[in-house]
Design a protein around this motif. Structure first.
Motif, PDB file in Angstrom:
ATOM      1  N   GLY A  42      28.036 -84.063  48.581  1.00  0.00           N
ATOM      2  CA  GLY A  42      28.447 -83.684  49.920  1.00  0.00           C
ATOM      3  C   GLY A  42      29.940 -83.771  50.162  1.00  0.00           C
ATOM      4  N   ARG A  43      30.574 -84.769  49.597  1.00  0.00           N
ATOM      5  CA  ARG A  43      32.012 -84.950  49.853  1.00  0.00           C
ATOM      6  C   ARG A  43      32.820 -83.801  49.247  1.00  0.00           C
ATOM      7  NH1 ARG A  43      32.359 -89.540  52.402  1.00  0.00           N
ATOM      8  NH2 ARG A  43      30.864 -91.215  51.975  1.00  0.00           N
ATOM      9  N   ILE A  44      32.453 -83.399  48.041  1.00  0.00           N
ATOM     10  CA  ILE A  44      33.142 -82.261  47.436  1.00  0.00           C
ATOM     11  C   ILE A  44      32.883 -80.994  48.268  1.00  0.00           C
ATOM     12  CG2 ILE A  44      33.217 -80.765  45.400  1.00  0.00           C
ATOM     13  CD1 ILE A  44      32.587 -83.218  43.693  1.00  0.00           C
ATOM     14  N   ALA A  45      31.657 -80.849  48.725  1.00  0.00           N
ATOM     15  CA  ALA A  45      31.315 -79.676  49.542  1.00  0.00           C
ATOM     16  C   ALA A  45      32.169 -79.592  50.800  1.00  0.00           C
ATOM     17  CB  ALA A  45      29.833 -79.725  49.917  1.00  0.00           C
ATOM     18  N   LEU A  46      32.387 -80.729  51.462  1.00  0.00           N
ATOM     19  CA  LEU A  46      33.192 -80.731  52.689  1.00  0.00           C
ATOM     20  C   LEU A  46      34.634 -80.323  52.409  1.00  0.00           C
ATOM     21  CD1 LEU A  46      31.823 -83.988  54.370  1.00  0.00           C
ATOM     22  CD2 LEU A  46      31.355 -81.619  55.043  1.00  0.00           C
ATOM     23  N   LYS A  47      35.167 -80.760  51.272  1.00  0.00           N
ATOM     24  CA  LYS A  47      36.539 -80.386  50.915  1.00  0.00           C
ATOM     25  C   LYS A  47      36.632 -78.889  50.634  1.00  0.00           C
ATOM     26  CE  LYS A  47      37.872 -84.882  48.968  1.00  0.00           C
ATOM     27  NZ  LYS A  47      38.276 -85.625  47.733  1.00  0.00           N
ATOM     28  N   ILE A  48      35.652 -78.353  49.891  1.00  0.00           N
ATOM     29  CA  ILE A  48      35.662 -76.915  49.594  1.00  0.00           C
ATOM     30  C   ILE A  48      35.522 -76.100  50.873  1.00  0.00           C
ATOM     31  CG2 ILE A  48      34.385 -75.059  48.446  1.00  0.00           C
ATOM     32  CD1 ILE A  48      33.641 -77.069  46.257  1.00  0.00           C
ATOM     33  N   ALA A  49      34.680 -76.579  51.785  1.00  0.00           N
ATOM     34  CA  ALA A  49      34.426 -75.834  53.027  1.00  0.00           C
ATOM     35  C   ALA A  49      35.673 -75.703  53.894  1.00  0.00           C
ATOM     36  CB  ALA A  49      33.310 -76.509  53.817  1.00  0.00           C
ATOM     37  N   GLU A  50      36.603 -76.652  53.777  1.00  0.00           N
ATOM     38  CA  GLU A  50      37.817 -76.611  54.596  1.00  0.00           C
ATOM     39  C   GLU A  50      38.914 -75.759  53.986  1.00  0.00           C
ATOM     40  OE1 GLU A  50      39.248 -80.462  55.564  1.00  0.00           O
ATOM     41  OE2 GLU A  50      37.685 -80.865  57.040  1.00  0.00           O
ATOM     42  N   ARG A  51      38.774 -75.405  52.722  1.00  0.00           N
ATOM     43  CA  ARG A  51      39.808 -74.629  52.059  1.00  0.00           C
ATOM     44  C   ARG A  51      39.812 -73.184  52.533  1.00  0.00           C
ATOM     45  NH1 ARG A  51      38.410 -76.551  45.896  1.00  0.00           N
ATOM     46  NH2 ARG A  51      38.998 -78.760  46.108  1.00  0.00           N
ATOM     47  N   THR A  52      40.968 -72.553  52.381  1.00  0.00           N
ATOM     48  CA  THR A  52      41.097 -71.134  52.712  1.00  0.00           C
ATOM     49  C   THR A  52      41.198 -70.330  51.418  1.00  0.00           C
ATOM     50  OG1 THR A  52      42.229 -71.674  54.765  1.00  0.00           O
ATOM     51  CG2 THR A  52      42.462 -69.428  53.969  1.00  0.00           C
ATOM     52  N   PRO A  53      40.387 -69.283  51.241  1.00  0.00           N
ATOM     53  CA  PRO A  53      39.381 -68.781  52.192  1.00  0.00           C
ATOM     54  C   PRO A  53      38.133 -69.659  52.201  1.00  0.00           C
ATOM     55  CG  PRO A  53      39.324 -67.482  50.190  1.00  0.00           C
ATOM     56  CD  PRO A  53      40.467 -68.435  50.035  1.00  0.00           C
ATOM     57  N   LYS A  54      37.559 -69.801  53.375  1.00  0.00           N
ATOM     58  CA  LYS A  54      36.369 -70.628  53.524  1.00  0.00           C
ATOM     59  C   LYS A  54      35.132 -69.883  53.020  1.00  0.00           C
ATOM     60  CE  LYS A  54      38.135 -73.200  57.457  1.00  0.00           C
ATOM     61  NZ  LYS A  54      39.504 -72.728  57.204  1.00  0.00           N
ATOM     62  N   PRO A  55      34.108 -70.621  52.599  1.00  0.00           N
ATOM     63  CA  PRO A  55      32.852 -69.948  52.222  1.00  0.00           C
ATOM     64  C   PRO A  55      32.248 -69.243  53.429  1.00  0.00           C
ATOM     65  CG  PRO A  55      32.548 -72.332  52.331  1.00  0.00           C
ATOM     66  CD  PRO A  55      34.017 -72.080  52.447  1.00  0.00           C
ATOM     67  N   ASP A  56      31.558 -68.141  53.151  1.00  0.00           N
ATOM     68  CA  ASP A  56      30.914 -67.386  54.222  1.00  0.00           C
ATOM     69  C   ASP A  56      29.559 -67.966  54.586  1.00  0.00           C
ATOM     70  OD1 ASP A  56      32.781 -64.995  54.607  1.00  0.00           O
ATOM     71  OD2 ASP A  56      32.466 -64.994  52.436  1.00  0.00           O
ATOM     72  N   ILE A  57      28.962 -68.714  53.676  1.00  0.00           N
ATOM     73  CA  ILE A  57      27.669 -69.339  53.939  1.00  0.00           C
ATOM     74  C   ILE A  57      27.508 -70.513  52.968  1.00  0.00           C
ATOM     75  CG2 ILE A  57      26.344 -67.926  52.304  1.00  0.00           C
ATOM     76  CD1 ILE A  57      24.128 -67.800  54.503  1.00  0.00           C
ATOM     77  N   ILE A  58      26.724 -71.519  53.372  1.00  0.00           N
ATOM     78  CA  ILE A  58      26.510 -72.707  52.533  1.00  0.00           C
ATOM     79  C   ILE A  58      25.018 -72.907  52.331  1.00  0.00           C
ATOM     80  CG2 ILE A  58      26.796 -75.215  52.374  1.00  0.00           C
ATOM     81  CD1 ILE A  58      29.313 -74.924  54.115  1.00  0.00           C
ATOM     82  N   LEU A  59      24.614 -73.034  51.062  1.00  0.00           N
ATOM     83  CA  LEU A  59      23.243 -73.414  50.715  1.00  0.00           C
ATOM     84  C   LEU A  59      23.264 -74.889  50.362  1.00  0.00           C
ATOM     85  CD1 LEU A  59      22.947 -70.356  50.681  1.00  0.00           C
ATOM     86  CD2 LEU A  59      21.524 -70.548  48.631  1.00  0.00           C
ATOM     87  N   LEU A  60      22.545 -75.701  51.112  1.00  0.00           N
ATOM     88  CA  LEU A  60      22.735 -77.147  51.088  1.00  0.00           C
ATOM     89  C   LEU A  60      21.440 -77.893  50.782  1.00  0.00           C
ATOM     90  CD1 LEU A  60      24.615 -79.590  51.713  1.00  0.00           C
ATOM     91  CD2 LEU A  60      24.090 -79.243  54.135  1.00  0.00           C
ATOM     92  N   ASP A  61      21.468 -78.671  49.706  1.00  0.00           N
ATOM     93  CA  ASP A  61      20.349 -79.552  49.381  1.00  0.00           C
ATOM     94  C   ASP A  61      20.301 -80.697  50.395  1.00  0.00           C
ATOM     95  OD1 ASP A  61      18.233 -80.709  47.998  1.00  0.00           O
ATOM     96  OD2 ASP A  61      19.564 -81.835  46.666  1.00  0.00           O
ATOM     97  N   VAL A  62      19.117 -81.243  50.618  1.00  0.00           N
ATOM     98  CA  VAL A  62      18.979 -82.352  51.562  1.00  0.00           C
ATOM     99  C   VAL A  62      19.067 -83.698  50.856  1.00  0.00           C
ATOM    100  CG1 VAL A  62      17.423 -83.516  53.173  1.00  0.00           C
ATOM    101  CG2 VAL A  62      17.646 -81.027  53.252  1.00  0.00           C
ATOM    102  N   MET A  63      18.285 -83.883  49.819  1.00  0.00           N
ATOM    103  CA  MET A  63      18.191 -85.192  49.163  1.00  0.00           C
ATOM    104  C   MET A  63      19.292 -85.350  48.112  1.00  0.00           C
ATOM    105  SD  MET A  63      14.065 -85.734  48.841  1.00  0.00           S
ATOM    106  CE  MET A  63      13.773 -84.170  48.018  1.00  0.00           C
TER     107      MET A  63
END
Length: 355
Positions: A42-63
């Protein structure tokens, strides 16, 4: 001849899962149609999500360890930089309460593991289409809103110029006092959007003079009591001219028009209110307006220099003007002088505004 660099205009999908095999599966399903980025927690995902260009959609595991998908989703939705990115949960948790929790956190869809490639492709395509359509609509609304604001500003400027012609003022008076108003509002730390609204609204302070008879407005002798009462009504006429339509700009313009002749000690008009009961917009405009009247040349008087005008503001501090605002205004001398030089009158022929 060198080839042009390859440009990938496809949508970007960020896949988040702590199991490499799951990342490989989803990458294989989506990579033919989309640019795929992966994150193993999750932490890596949050960093990637803030970068430009941002992802257009996120597929996210729960567990996932440390931060589960629910926490990641909540963090994304609380961050202004990432809250608009659609999130699809991809998980083995298939209970109704699990899906309900995900939707409450802001997810747009829910895919159950083991995943079906056609379902993944269809769900991702559908959500990207909806998201793209939403952004297009938002841009259209924003453009139309800006067009309306531009039209309002043009109307405001036209009315401001009309009031100056009526009063035999040059248009540079309203230009300068608007700049002085914005400068003072910025210096006291007012909200930037409000500062710009004040800058746009300030020229309307005397628009009500359009409704004053020339025999009163242009009279060079001292006004008698009935004439002075009529002159004071220009604040009410100003509100009437601006009409009943409501918008942030029009509302602030009406506020300035109605209250800019109120005085800090309560001796002003039309309502005789005092201190901070007077709207901040009017307290600011009062200083800017009087200062420019004093430092502008008129047929029957020379322009005061800045030092003498500052002395007058100090003498009236606590009576006509708010003391703190006077102090701040005087501290802006170099910026004020620059405005005076930049927007100097090209011609003289004005009648002094009767305060």
């Amino acid at each position: 001849m060198s080839a042009e660099p390859y440009k990938d205009d496809r949508f970007t999908v960020l896949v988040v899962d702590d199991t490499p095999e799951n990342l490989d599966v989803l990458n294989g399903i989506l990579s033919d149609s989309y640019r795929v980025k992966v994150a193993i927690n999750g932490r890596i995902a949050l960093k990637i999500a803030e970068r430009t260009p941002k992802p257009d959609i996120i597929l996210l595991d729960v567990m996932m360890p440390e931060m589960d998908g629910y926490e990641v989703c909540q963090t994304l939705k609380l961050n202004p930089l990432t809250r608009d990115i659609p999130v699809i949960f991809v998980t083995a948790k298939s209970q109704v309460e699990d899906e309900t929790r995900g939707f409450k956190l802001g997810a747009v869809d829910y895919i159950i593991k083991p995943v079906s490639p056609p379902i993944v492709r269809a769900r991702v395509a559908a959500q990207l289409a909806l998201h793209h359509q939403k952004r297009q609509l938002e841009r259209e609304v924003q453009k139309r809103t800006e067009d309306i604001k531009t039209t309002q500003r043009e109307i405001i400027h036209c009315l401001g110029r009309a009031s100056e012609y009526k009063d035999n003022e040059t248009g540079m008076h309203v230009v300068r006092m608007s700049h002085y108003s914005r400068l003072l509002a910025e210096k006291i730390g007012a909200d930037p959007k409000w500062v710009e609204l004040l800058y746009e609204a300030a020229p309307m302070h005397d628009v009500g003079k359009i409704g004053i008879a020339d025999s009163v407005l242009l009279k060079t002798d001292r006004l008698d009591s009935s004439e002075w009462n009529e002159m004071q009504r220009h604040v009410e006429y100003g509100v009437a001219i601006l009409g009943k339509h409501s918008s942030p700009l029009i509302d602030l313009a009406k506020e300035v028009a109605l209250y800019h002749h109120e005085k800090w000690d309560g001796s002003g008009y039309p309502r005789g209110i005092a201190g901070k009961a007077i709207p901040l917009s009017a307290r600011i405009v009062a200083i800017a307006d009087v200062f420019d009247a004093l430092t502008s040349e008129r047929p029957y008087k020379a322009a005061w220099n800045t030092a003498d005008a500052f002395d007058y503001l100090c003498q009236q501090s606590g009576q006509h003007f708010e003391p703190q605002l006077v102090e701040v205004f005087i501290s802006l001398e170099s910026e004020i002088e620059k405005i005076k030089r930049t927007f100097a009158d090209e011609a003289v022929g004005q009648v002094m505004e009767r305060q």
